[in-house]
Design a protein around this motif. Structure first.
Motif, mmCIF file in Angstrom:
data_model
loop_
_atom_site.group_PDB
_atom_site.id
_atom_site.type_symbol
_atom_site.label_atom_id
_atom_site.label_comp_id
_atom_site.label_asym_id
_atom_site.label_seq_id
_atom_site.Cartn_x
_atom_site.Cartn_y
_atom_site.Cartn_z
ATOM 1 N N ILE A 1 -11.828 -145.514 9.368
ATOM 2 C CA ILE A 1 -10.553 -146.205 9.672
ATOM 3 C C ILE A 1 -10.027 -146.940 8.449
ATOM 4 N N ALA A 2 -10.985 -147.582 7.715
ATOM 5 C CA ALA A 2 -10.580 -148.313 6.510
ATOM 6 C C ALA A 2 -9.991 -147.369 5.471
ATOM 7 N N LEU A 3 -10.620 -146.188 5.335
ATOM 8 C CA LEU A 3 -10.116 -145.207 4.372
ATOM 9 C C LEU A 3 -8.713 -144.712 4.773
ATOM 10 N N VAL A 4 -8.565 -144.507 6.084
ATOM 11 C CA VAL A 4 -7.246 -144.049 6.566
ATOM 12 C C VAL A 4 -6.182 -145.091 6.282
ATOM 13 N N PHE A 5 -6.516 -146.365 6.626
ATOM 14 C CA PHE A 5 -5.562 -147.455 6.345
ATOM 15 C C PHE A 5 -5.307 -147.602 4.848
ATOM 16 N N GLY A 6 -6.362 -147.448 4.064
ATOM 17 C CA GLY A 6 -6.206 -147.552 2.612
ATOM 18 C C GLY A 6 -5.305 -146.448 2.072
ATOM 19 N N TYR A 7 -5.524 -145.243 2.648
ATOM 20 C CA TYR A 7 -4.691 -144.120 2.199
ATOM 21 C C TYR A 7 -3.234 -144.353 2.571
ATOM 22 N N ILE A 8 -3.072 -144.877 3.799
ATOM 23 C CA ILE A 8 -1.685 -145.149 4.234
ATOM 24 C C ILE A 8 -1.035 -146.201 3.356
ATOM 25 N N ILE A 9 -1.821 -147.279 3.090
ATOM 26 C CA ILE A 9 -1.277 -148.345 2.241
ATOM 27 C C ILE A 9 -0.971 -147.831 0.846
ATOM 28 N N LEU A 10 -1.910 -146.992 0.323
ATOM 29 C CA LEU A 10 -1.694 -146.428 -1.011
ATOM 30 C C LEU A 10 -0.449 -145.532 -1.048
ATOM 31 N N THR A 11 -0.315 -144.735 0.022
ATOM 32 C CA THR A 11 0.848 -143.846 0.103
ATOM 33 C C THR A 11 2.148 -144.643 0.168
ATOM 34 N N ILE A 12 2.098 -145.704 1.001
ATOM 35 C CA ILE A 12 3.289 -146.564 1.111
ATOM 36 C C ILE A 12 3.592 -147.231 -0.227
ATOM 37 N N SER A 13 2.528 -147.696 -0.890
ATOM 38 C CA SER A 13 2.713 -148.358 -2.188
ATOM 39 C C SER A 13 3.306 -147.399 -3.224
ATOM 40 N N LEU A 14 2.723 -146.167 -3.221
ATOM 41 C CA LEU A 14 3.244 -145.172 -4.165
ATOM 42 C C LEU A 14 4.705 -144.826 -3.857
ATOM 43 N N SER A 15 5.001 -144.702 -2.579
ATOM 44 C CA SER A 15 6.371 -144.400 -2.177
ATOM 45 C C SER A 15 7.304 -145.522 -2.591
ATOM 46 N N ALA A 16 6.850 -146.758 -2.384
ATOM 47 C CA ALA A 16 7.670 -147.902 -2.777
ATOM 48 C C ALA A 16 7.864 -147.930 -4.290
ATOM 49 N N PHE A 17 6.774 -147.617 -4.997
ATOM 50 C CA PHE A 17 6.853 -147.599 -6.454
ATOM 51 C C PHE A 17 7.848 -146.527 -6.935
ATOM 52 N N LYS A 18 7.682 -145.328 -6.318
ATOM 53 C CA LYS A 18 8.602 -144.235 -6.674
ATOM 54 C C LYS A 18 10.042 -144.595 -6.313
ATOM 55 N N ARG B 1 11.304 -147.581 -6.223
ATOM 56 C CA ARG B 1 11.805 -148.528 -7.205
ATOM 57 C C ARG B 1 12.202 -147.817 -8.499
ATOM 58 N N ILE B 2 11.346 -146.821 -8.876
ATOM 59 C CA ILE B 2 11.665 -146.056 -10.089
ATOM 60 C C ILE B 2 12.963 -145.276 -9.911
ATOM 61 N N LEU B 3 13.087 -144.615 -8.746
ATOM 62 C CA LEU B 3 14.299 -143.860 -8.464
ATOM 63 C C LEU B 3 15.521 -144.773 -8.404
ATOM 64 N N LEU B 4 15.333 -145.948 -7.774
ATOM 65 C CA LEU B 4 16.432 -146.898 -7.688
ATOM 66 C C LEU B 4 16.844 -147.379 -9.073
ATOM 67 N N LYS B 5 15.820 -147.640 -9.906
ATOM 68 C CA LYS B 5 16.113 -148.068 -11.262
ATOM 69 C C LYS B 5 16.857 -146.982 -12.033
ATOM 70 N N LYS B 6 16.371 -145.713 -11.865
ATOM 71 C CA LYS B 6 17.041 -144.604 -12.534
ATOM 72 C C LYS B 6 18.470 -144.429 -12.014
ATOM 73 N N LEU B 7 18.619 -144.613 -10.700
ATOM 74 C CA LEU B 7 19.949 -144.504 -10.120
ATOM 75 C C LEU B 7 20.880 -145.575 -10.669
ATOM 76 N N GLN B 8 20.325 -146.810 -10.769
ATOM 77 C CA GLN B 8 21.128 -147.889 -11.335
ATOM 78 C C GLN B 8 21.485 -147.606 -12.797
ATOM 79 N N GLU B 9 20.477 -147.078 -13.526
ATOM 80 C CA GLU B 9 20.749 -146.724 -14.921
ATOM 81 C C GLU B 9 21.787 -145.613 -15.012
ATOM 82 N N SER B 10 21.682 -144.645 -14.073
ATOM 83 C CA SER B 10 22.652 -143.551 -14.059
ATOM 84 C C SER B 10 24.042 -144.075 -13.736
ATOM 85 N N GLU B 11 24.114 -144.999 -12.759
ATOM 86 C CA GLU B 11 25.405 -145.585 -12.411
ATOM 87 C C GLU B 11 25.989 -146.349 -13.589
#
Length: 306
Positions: free
Chosen positions: A8-25, A27-37
């Motif tokens: 269960i801990a691994l599953v939650f960790g994977y979910i948290i990691l996935t969410i974190s990576l998604s959030a990170f991506k 933010r990167i996409l948002l930053k790139k979008l802002q830079e593009s704008e």
């Protein structure tokens, strides 16, 4: 049981990691979008600046061309001024001769004791007629050389007659018969003095053709016509016409077939009429050339304002 907790801990960790990576991506996409704008805004601003600069350059070039055309018109007038002064001389010669004879006659009448009130009145009347004629000549030339800064309503027939009054002595001197079918007040909208100069250019061109080709029976006819949009003055001469290969070139600047010509007269005719939203055309007919000068008619809304 421990294995379950670990899973269960691994599953939650994977979910948290996935969410974190998604959030990170994200933010990167948002930053790139802002830079593009930002890049797009910068590019748009640069484009607008270039466009404004280009429009300004175009306006500057248009203004330069207008100034150049104005200078060419003035140059053409100055070039024609010598001929106009000669025309004044022709028109003044007869009244000056009349005044000279009248003044000499006063001396003779005085010597014979025949001066009386009737003679003095006749002398004054005849002298004033000649002086007024000379004064009118000066006024005609002064009016002709006064530039028009703004478009205004004007009579095509009157502008043609203004040019004919200036050129009449030259027509008579070179034996050119003039026929003008006046059709009343056909009103146009443009620059009346410049239009008179255009008429003078056409007449001068025809006169020089008569002289250059040594035509015997010289005749120029002016007719007025009107359509829904334009008033057209048709100038027809019997000066032998224009070489067909030259018809497309005669309105080019500095193009001339005359040894002493400047090549500006017909070019300026074209420019002046185009500035009035009009046009000039030329064609050969049976035994000469036919020039058509078309200018916009005075519209009803302009009539009401004027």
């Amino acid at each position: 049981m421990l294995f379950i907790y670990i899973s269960i801990a691994l599953v939650f960790g994977y979910i948290i990691l996935t969410i974190s990576l998604s959030a990170f991506k994200s933010r990167i996409l948002l930053k790139k979008l802002q830079e593009s704008e930002k890049s797009y805004r910068d590019l748009a601003e640069r484009y607008e600046a270039i466009n404004r600069n280009l429009e300004k350059k175009i306006q500057d070039e248009v203004e330069k061309n207008r100034q150049k055309d104005h200078l060419l018109i003035q140059h053409s007038r100055l070039a024609a001024m010598g001929e106009m002064i000669a025309s004044i001389g022709h028109q003044w010669r007869q009244p000056l001769n009349s005044l000279s004879l009248t003044i000499q006659d006063v001396r003779e009448e005085f010597e014979f004791g025949q001066l009386d009130e009737i003679y003095i009145n006749n002398f004054t009347k005849e002298s004033m007629i000649q002086i007024k004629h000379m004064s009118r000549t000066i006024n005609d030339f002064r009016k002709f050389y006064k530039p028009n800064n703004e478009k205004s309503p004007f009579s095509i027939g009157s502008s043609i007659e203004d040019a004919l009054s200036i050129f009449s002595s030259s027509l008579k001197y070179y034996g050119i018969e003039m026929e003008f079918e006046y059709r009343g007040e056909l009103m146009a909208f443009g620059y009346p003095n410049e239009y008179s100069q255009v008429v003078l250019n056409i007449l001068t061109n025809a006169r020089d053709a008569f002289i250059q080709k040594d035509i015997k029976n010289r005749h120029i006819k002016i007719q007025l016509d009107e359509s829904k949009e334009f008033i057209t003055a048709v100038f027809t001469d019997n000066a032998g016409g224009i070489e067909p290969s030259l018809l497309e070139k005669i309105f080019d600047p500095y193009f001339t077939t005359r040894p002493q010509g400047t090549g500006l007269g017909l070019y300026l005719t074209k420019i002046i009429l185009e500035n009035m939203k009009g046009l000039v055309t030329v064609e050969n007919h049976e035994d000469g050339a036919r020039f058509c000068l078309s200018v916009p008619k005075l519209k009803e809304e302009v009539k009401s304002v004027s």
